[in-house]
Design an enzyme around this catalytic site. Structure first.
Site, PDB file in Angstrom:
ATOM      1  N   ASP A   8       0.798  -1.245   0.000  1.00  0.00           N
ATOM      2  CA  ASP A   8       0.000   0.000   0.000  1.00  0.00           C
ATOM      3  C   ASP A   8       0.827   1.290   0.000  1.00  0.00           C
ATOM      4  OD1 ASP A   8      -1.870  -1.978   0.240  1.00  0.00           O
ATOM      5  OD2 ASP A   8      -2.818  -1.230   2.061  1.00  0.00           O
ATOM      6  N   ASP A  48      -4.636  -0.787  -1.844  1.00  0.00           N
ATOM      7  CA  ASP A  48      -5.941  -0.643  -1.211  1.00  0.00           C
ATOM      8  C   ASP A  48      -6.849  -0.016  -2.266  1.00  0.00           C
ATOM      9  OD1 ASP A  48      -7.031  -1.260   1.347  1.00  0.00           O
ATOM     10  OD2 ASP A  48      -7.064   0.850   1.930  1.00  0.00           O
ATOM     11  N   HIS A  50     -10.750   0.685  -2.749  1.00  0.00           N
ATOM     12  CA  HIS A  50     -12.101   0.633  -2.201  1.00  0.00           C
ATOM     13  C   HIS A  50     -13.144   1.254  -3.129  1.00  0.00           C
ATOM     14  CE1 HIS A  50     -10.561  -0.651   1.643  1.00  0.00           C
ATOM     15  NE2 HIS A  50      -9.940   0.479   1.908  1.00  0.00           N
ATOM     16  N   HIS A  83     -10.878   6.798   1.862  1.00  0.00           N
ATOM     17  CA  HIS A  83      -9.502   6.738   1.359  1.00  0.00           C
ATOM     18  C   HIS A  83      -9.388   5.709   0.249  1.00  0.00           C
ATOM     19  CE1 HIS A  83      -9.641   3.418   4.245  1.00  0.00           C
ATOM     20  NE2 HIS A  83      -8.703   2.851   3.516  1.00  0.00           N
ATOM     21  N   LYS A 108      -6.939  -4.985  -3.162  1.00  0.00           N
ATOM     22  CA  LYS A 108      -7.682  -5.536  -2.026  1.00  0.00           C
ATOM     23  C   LYS A 108      -8.652  -4.486  -1.505  1.00  0.00           C
ATOM     24  CE  LYS A 108      -4.112  -4.128   1.218  1.00  0.00           C
ATOM     25  NZ  LYS A 108      -4.921  -3.226   2.060  1.00  0.00           N
ATOM     26  N   CYS A 153      -1.943  -2.806   7.573  1.00  0.00           N
ATOM     27  CA  CYS A 153      -1.831  -3.678   6.412  1.00  0.00           C
ATOM     28  C   CYS A 153      -0.513  -4.438   6.335  1.00  0.00           C
ATOM     29  CB  CYS A 153      -2.106  -2.878   5.142  1.00  0.00           C
ATOM     30  SG  CYS A 153      -3.841  -2.357   5.097  1.00  0.00           S
TER      31      CYS A 153
END
Ligand code: VGL
Ligand code: ZN
Length: 213
Positions: A8, A48, A50, A83, A108, A153
């Site tokens: 990340d 990351d 989302h 985020h 992810k 993470c």
């Protein structure tokens, strides 16, 4: 088969980002040196990623503020600021990260109903990302991890790597990582060491690579 897993290293976790980790951008230079001179056969980067309505965001929970504790899918969940929303600058790798050297990107956190700190599986441990199969298929015998954030993470990825790739040596590169909360970082370090994960610095890796030639 030596693999480097960069966790990340995204704009969102660096100063100016939506979930900025103190000194998060300091890992970029070290990560670039490790990719170039660390003697790795394979470089993987997690991201990351989302959806805008991700359930870990405080904005999805009326009355909750970022860094409150809340509930997601029946389980305690830290409420994060919005985020790393897919396709935004916040979710992009840090602009100075040498992405040309990355062989594989593992995204992810796509499922809005569960968070995924680990690059290997969701926090409820049901859905796999596919990274363990990917690394196993390539015969990875040593996995070095670093990045952001040490207490979330990076830690969960390291613990899962240890559990899911029992045949591989797992090492945490401390100076190429930064965390959100100092107490959390100290606890994460202890947890990783207790699990049998070696704690090293980038100097160790660079020295090994130099002495191998
Ligand atoms: C992370 C909190 C929420 C991390 C990701 O990369 O450590 N932390 N999402
Ligand atoms: Zn996240």
């Amino acid at each position: 088969m030596k693999c480097l897993l960069l966790v990340d290293i995204q704009t969102g976790f660096c100063p100016g980002g939506h979930l900025a980790v103190p000194e998060g951008d300091a890992v970029v230079e070290v990560a670039n040196r490790l990719m170039k001179e660390g003697g790795y056969d394979l470089v993987v980067a997690s991201q990351d990623w989302h959806p805008a309505d991700h359930g870990s965001f405080a904005s999805q929970h009326p009355g909750k503020a970022p860094f409150d504790m809340g509930v997601l899918n029946g389980k305690p969940q830290m409420m994060w600021p919005d985020h790393c929303v897919q396709g935004t600058e916040d979710a992009a790798f840090h602009p100075d990260l040498d992405t040309a050297r990355i062989d594989h990107v593992q995204q992810k956190g796509l499922d809005p109903r569960v968070d995924s700190y680990s690059a290997f599986r969701d926090n409820d441990r049901s859905a796999l990302t596919g990274l363990s199969d990917y690394l196993r298929a390539r015969g990875v015998t040593r996995l070095d991890l670093c990045g952001l954030a040490t207490d979330y993470c990076v830690k969960f990825s390291a613990l899962d790597a240890k559990a899911m790739l029992p045949e591989a040596e797992i090492r945490f590169i401390e100076d190429a990582s930064r965390g959100i909360d100092p107490a959390g970082v100290a606890a994460a370090r202890d947890e990783m060491a207790d699990a049998g994960i070696a704690i090293i610095t980038s100097d160790t890796v660079l020295e090994e690579a130099r002495s191998a030639v």
